[in-house]
Design an enzyme around this catalytic site. Structure first.
Site, short mmCIF file in Angstrom:
data_model
loop_
_atom_site.label_atom_id
_atom_site.label_comp_id
_atom_site.label_asym_id
_atom_site.label_seq_id
_atom_site.Cartn_x
_atom_site.Cartn_y
_atom_site.Cartn_z
N HIS A 170 -6.27 22.02 5.54
CA HIS A 170 -6.37 21.99 5.92
C HIS A 170 -6.63 20.47 6.34
O HIS A 170 -5.81 19.41 5.92
CB HIS A 170 -5.10 21.51 7.94
CG HIS A 170 -4.22 20.11 8.01
ND1 HIS A 170 -3.03 20.63 7.90
CD2 HIS A 170 -4.26 19.19 8.64
CE1 HIS A 170 -2.73 19.72 8.58
NE2 HIS A 170 -3.61 18.78 9.30
N GLU A 171 -7.55 19.71 6.86
CA GLU A 171 -8.83 18.48 6.98
C GLU A 171 -9.11 18.33 6.19
O GLU A 171 -8.90 17.09 5.88
CB GLU A 171 -9.39 18.58 8.43
CG GLU A 171 -8.91 19.20 9.61
CD GLU A 171 -7.62 18.23 9.94
OE1 GLU A 171 -7.74 17.42 9.98
OE2 GLU A 171 -6.82 18.98 10.88
N HIS A 174 -7.69 16.80 3.50
CA HIS A 174 -6.81 15.28 3.70
C HIS A 174 -8.01 14.73 3.35
O HIS A 174 -7.38 13.38 2.41
CB HIS A 174 -6.56 14.80 5.31
CG HIS A 174 -5.51 15.34 5.97
ND1 HIS A 174 -4.16 15.04 6.10
CD2 HIS A 174 -5.19 16.46 7.49
CE1 HIS A 174 -3.45 15.31 6.15
NE2 HIS A 174 -3.68 16.00 7.71
N GLU A 258 1.27 15.54 5.85
CA GLU A 258 1.03 16.39 7.14
C GLU A 258 1.83 18.31 6.62
O GLU A 258 0.64 19.02 6.75
CB GLU A 258 1.72 16.06 8.66
CG GLU A 258 0.90 15.50 9.27
CD GLU A 258 -1.03 16.01 9.88
OE1 GLU A 258 -1.17 17.27 10.11
OE2 GLU A 258 -1.56 14.25 9.35
#
Length: 335
Positions: A170-171, A174, A258
């Site tokens: 997930h990070e 980003h 997100e």
């Protein structure tokens, strides 16, 4: 319904974010013009034959002062932005209390990050850790030299490898989508407006407490204290309006990204259910709540105050930079 792929969504979100980001300087300049217009409107000394005060707006004068003020505003904001842009790494580390995590200290995290970076063919970011027994994580940085993934000690100890892979994926998403660069830019602009608003409030308070009464009682400067108070009130209102609009644009940037990061994390780890399980665990005990900075908190995978109930829970959901956690989990569990 027409199918829209993840890359199409990323391009759309990047375009929308760029448009929203361009609104920040427009909002600041717009509020400068409004401030000058209101000062001109309420500051003119015109009275009719009956002695009643008449308010008029001299647009030509307002535009003249606006044109002469714009270079100073742009220069000040540009300088402020440049300093904040290149010192954001140390600012975020200081705010969160993070420190570098060495491979020797935790080879498990390094192996997970390396494997995911190889999977998506990206350079490995730095890895930081925050000594916090609760769970949270975030990505930061504006370029390859500053990209960083930060996790809490609680996250490392309480998630299994599959769940950690989902969170780190997930990070990394980003970073891949340049979310961190855009979010940090929005943090800086919001910080500029909020700081100006704070200064205006302080000046207003000091003027009323120390200067307003003395100046207004002076016969040679009749009404000057009241005029200063009116000007500061106008400034505070303009700053508050600008701050509100910058918050709205920041929320629009954060919420959509997100969902994209969740999809990217599920894709990289190959296990959407593991990421959903990780989000459940984090939502039960979200960490980094001691940071105390709302602008930095928007970087976290989950907002520390997201689980508040009652009226505060409603306000958090209305103005939160993150979408509802239950909805994020439901989407991941569909795969």
């Amino acid at each position: 319904m027409k199918y829209v792929g993840i890359q199409t969504q990323i391009r759309r979100n990047n375009l929308l974010s760029l448009i929203l980001l361009m609104m920040f300087p427009i909002i600041i300049l717009g509020m400068v013009w409004v401030f000058l217009a209101l000062v001109n409107y309420f500051g003119a000394e015109y009275y009719d034959e009956m002695g009643n005060r008449i308010y008029t707006l001299d647009v030509e004068t307002v535009n003249y002062y606006f044109v002469t003020t714009v270079p100073w505003v742009i220069g000040g904001v540009a300088l402020w932005f440049a300093i904040a842009y290149f010192t954001n790494t140390s600012m975020i580390s200081h705010a969160t209390g993070s420190r570098p995590l060495t491979r020797k200290e935790n080879p498990r995290i390094y192996n997970i990050v390396e494997n995911l970076c190889i999977t998506c063919n990206m350079d490995m970011p730095k890895i930081n850790v925050v000594d916090d027994p609760q769970l949270n994580a975030f990505a930061s940085g504006i370029n390859k030299n500053s990209y960083t993934v930060t996790v809490t000690t609680g996250l490392m100890s309480r998630l299994n490898d599959e769940e950690l892979a989902g969170v780190i994926g997930h990070e990394l998403t980003h970073i891949r989508n340049h979310d961190t660069r855009l979010l940090i830019t929005s943090i800086i602009f919001v910080g500029i407006v909020s700081t100006i608003m704070s200064l205006a409030v302080r000046l207003m308070y000091n003027t009323m407490l120390y200067g307003g009464g003395r100046r207004s009682s002076n016969s040679n400067g009749k009404g000057s204290g009241g005029s200063i108070i009116v000007i500061f009130l106008i400034g505070i209102v303009c700053c508050a309006i600008a701050y509100f609009f910058t918050l709205i644009t920041r929320f629009a940037i954060s919420r959509k990204r997100e969902y994209m990061a969740d999809a990217g994390g599920a894709e990289l780890s190959g296990n959407p259910l593991a990421l959903a399980s990780a989000l459940k665990k984090i939502s039960d005990d979200p960490g980094l709540d001691n940071v105390g900075r709302e602008d930095v908190a928007q970087l976290f995978i989950m907002h520390p105050d997201e689980m508040a109930t009652g009226i505060m829970g409603f306000m958090n959901s209305l103005f939160s930079t993150h979408p509802d956690t239950k909805k994020r989990i439901e989407i991941l569990e569909q795969f």
